[in-house]
Design a protein around this motif. Sequence first.
Motif, PDB file in Angstrom:
ATOM      1  N   HIS A  10      -4.581  -5.745   8.401  1.00 25.69           N
ATOM      2  CA  HIS A  10      -5.306  -4.467   8.471  1.00 25.69           C
ATOM      3  C   HIS A  10      -6.366  -4.497   9.571  1.00 25.69           C
ATOM      4  O   HIS A  10      -6.608  -3.478  10.223  1.00 25.69           O
ATOM      5  CB  HIS A  10      -5.927  -4.120   7.113  1.00 25.69           C
ATOM      6  CG  HIS A  10      -7.051  -5.021   6.695  1.00 25.69           C
ATOM      7  ND1 HIS A  10      -6.848  -6.286   6.211  1.00 25.69           N
ATOM      8  CD2 HIS A  10      -8.397  -4.825   6.690  1.00 25.69           C
ATOM      9  CE1 HIS A  10      -8.011  -6.845   5.921  1.00 25.69           C
ATOM     10  NE2 HIS A  10      -8.968  -5.980   6.204  1.00 25.69           N
ATOM     11  N   SER A 153       9.937  -0.287   5.861  1.00 25.03           N
ATOM     12  CA  SER A 153       8.971   0.232   4.886  1.00 25.03           C
ATOM     13  C   SER A 153       9.175   1.721   4.678  1.00 25.03           C
ATOM     14  O   SER A 153       9.013   2.232   3.576  1.00 25.03           O
ATOM     15  CB  SER A 153       7.538  -0.057   5.327  1.00 25.03           C
ATOM     16  OG  SER A 153       7.207   0.667   6.493  1.00 25.03           O
ATOM     17  N   CYS A 159       7.375   3.527  -0.915  1.00 23.30           N
ATOM     18  CA  CYS A 159       6.383   3.392   0.154  1.00 23.30           C
ATOM     19  C   CYS A 159       5.906   4.756   0.603  1.00 23.30           C
ATOM     20  O   CYS A 159       6.717   5.636   0.866  1.00 23.30           O
ATOM     21  CB  CYS A 159       6.993   2.624   1.328  1.00 23.30           C
ATOM     22  SG  CYS A 159       5.879   2.470   2.741  1.00 23.30           S
ATOM     23  N   ARG A 235      -5.499   0.256   6.771  1.00 24.70           N
ATOM     24  CA  ARG A 235      -4.764  -0.336   5.653  1.00 24.70           C
ATOM     25  C   ARG A 235      -3.331   0.163   5.622  1.00 24.70           C
ATOM     26  O   ARG A 235      -2.381  -0.622   5.457  1.00 24.70           O
ATOM     27  CB  ARG A 235      -5.470  -0.010   4.336  1.00 24.70           C
ATOM     28  CG  ARG A 235      -4.860  -0.709   3.123  1.00 24.70           C
ATOM     29  CD  ARG A 235      -5.424  -0.189   1.820  1.00 24.70           C
ATOM     30  NE  ARG A 235      -4.994   1.178   1.539  1.00 24.70           N
ATOM     31  CZ  ARG A 235      -3.794   1.495   1.038  1.00 24.70           C
ATOM     32  NH1 ARG A 235      -2.899   0.546   0.798  1.00 24.70           N
ATOM     33  NH2 ARG A 235      -3.486   2.750   0.787  1.00 24.70           N
ATOM     34  N   ARG A 236      -3.162   1.467   5.794  1.00 23.43           N
ATOM     35  CA  ARG A 236      -1.821   2.049   5.744  1.00 23.43           C
ATOM     36  C   ARG A 236      -0.978   1.671   6.960  1.00 23.43           C
ATOM     37  O   ARG A 236       0.249   1.612   6.864  1.00 23.43           O
ATOM     38  CB  ARG A 236      -1.922   3.574   5.624  1.00 23.43           C
ATOM     39  CG  ARG A 236      -2.456   4.063   4.286  1.00 23.43           C
ATOM     40  CD  ARG A 236      -2.653   5.577   4.291  1.00 23.43           C
ATOM     41  NE  ARG A 236      -3.176   6.078   3.041  1.00 23.43           N
ATOM     42  CZ  ARG A 236      -2.438   6.573   2.044  1.00 23.43           C
ATOM     43  NH1 ARG A 236      -1.125   6.622   2.170  1.00 23.43           N
ATOM     44  NH2 ARG A 236      -2.999   7.016   0.943  1.00 23.43           N
ATOM     45  N   GLY A 239       1.162  -2.535   7.577  1.00 23.52           N
ATOM     46  CA  GLY A 239       2.415  -3.105   7.083  1.00 23.52           C
ATOM     47  C   GLY A 239       3.261  -3.831   8.120  1.00 23.52           C
ATOM     48  O   GLY A 239       3.611  -5.008   7.932  1.00 23.52           O
TER      49      GLY A 239
END
Length: 261
Positions: A10, A153, A159, A235-236, A239
Amino acid sequence: MSDSAGLAAHRFAALIAPVIDRVFVAAMQAGRDGGAAELSQRYGGTAATGLLVELRTRLAAPGGTVDAAGLAAVTRYRDPATCRRAVDRHLAYAMIHRRSDGALTATERGAAFLAELYQVHAEVTEELWAGHEDRVLRLAVAAGWLVAAALTSESDPGCDSGSGGGGSAFTAVAPPYEPEGATAGVLLLNRLGALRYHRADAHAAAWAAAGHTPASIVELPDGPQRRAIELETDRRAAGPYAVLTPPQRLEFLADLAALPG
């Protein structure tokens, strides 16, 4: 090196975003200066080609389509009426075809434009990044891993696509069309473009979760709420970067930062 050194996925997502932006924008500008603007004029100007350039990585593919939700996601910050008029102009120039369900495809003329555009981008990235061939190849490979991870994802029903309620801009442009013989420069340029849309979706999901709209987030001043949205965006968006080890993340960042432009 461990994630505690500041390269957790992140945190890396936050570090790499402006570097990706710089390299991508510089290469696209080099393309405009190096022949893309002249090419566009031969086909009718930006009124005929603007959307094709934006959506090139899907519409250049044989049979490639961008559905209505994907187009809405790519253009989420623009006035919908203005976007409809832009599509209508492309239709009038016979550059795209709109299916009954609203999905867009390139016409034969549009596909010819995109094939020439890919060639322009091959030439300008070769010139812009001359002397960095090994670095560009490493970056293209790593960016390919990242795009593949993001696509995996996106295909997971559990997700969050990061669409902000309007579809996914990332899946509208990814996987990027990569014709046989595409240069490492073209591969890198288009893979970085896809990663920018992946982050854009993450940002849209973050501001939507905070109760914002495209109009309100644009007007939101710097402060605790915007900073919280940016942290949630990181954060999003993190991945795909989990597929790289911390040393690989550092190499990717260093290589990208070293590219001119």
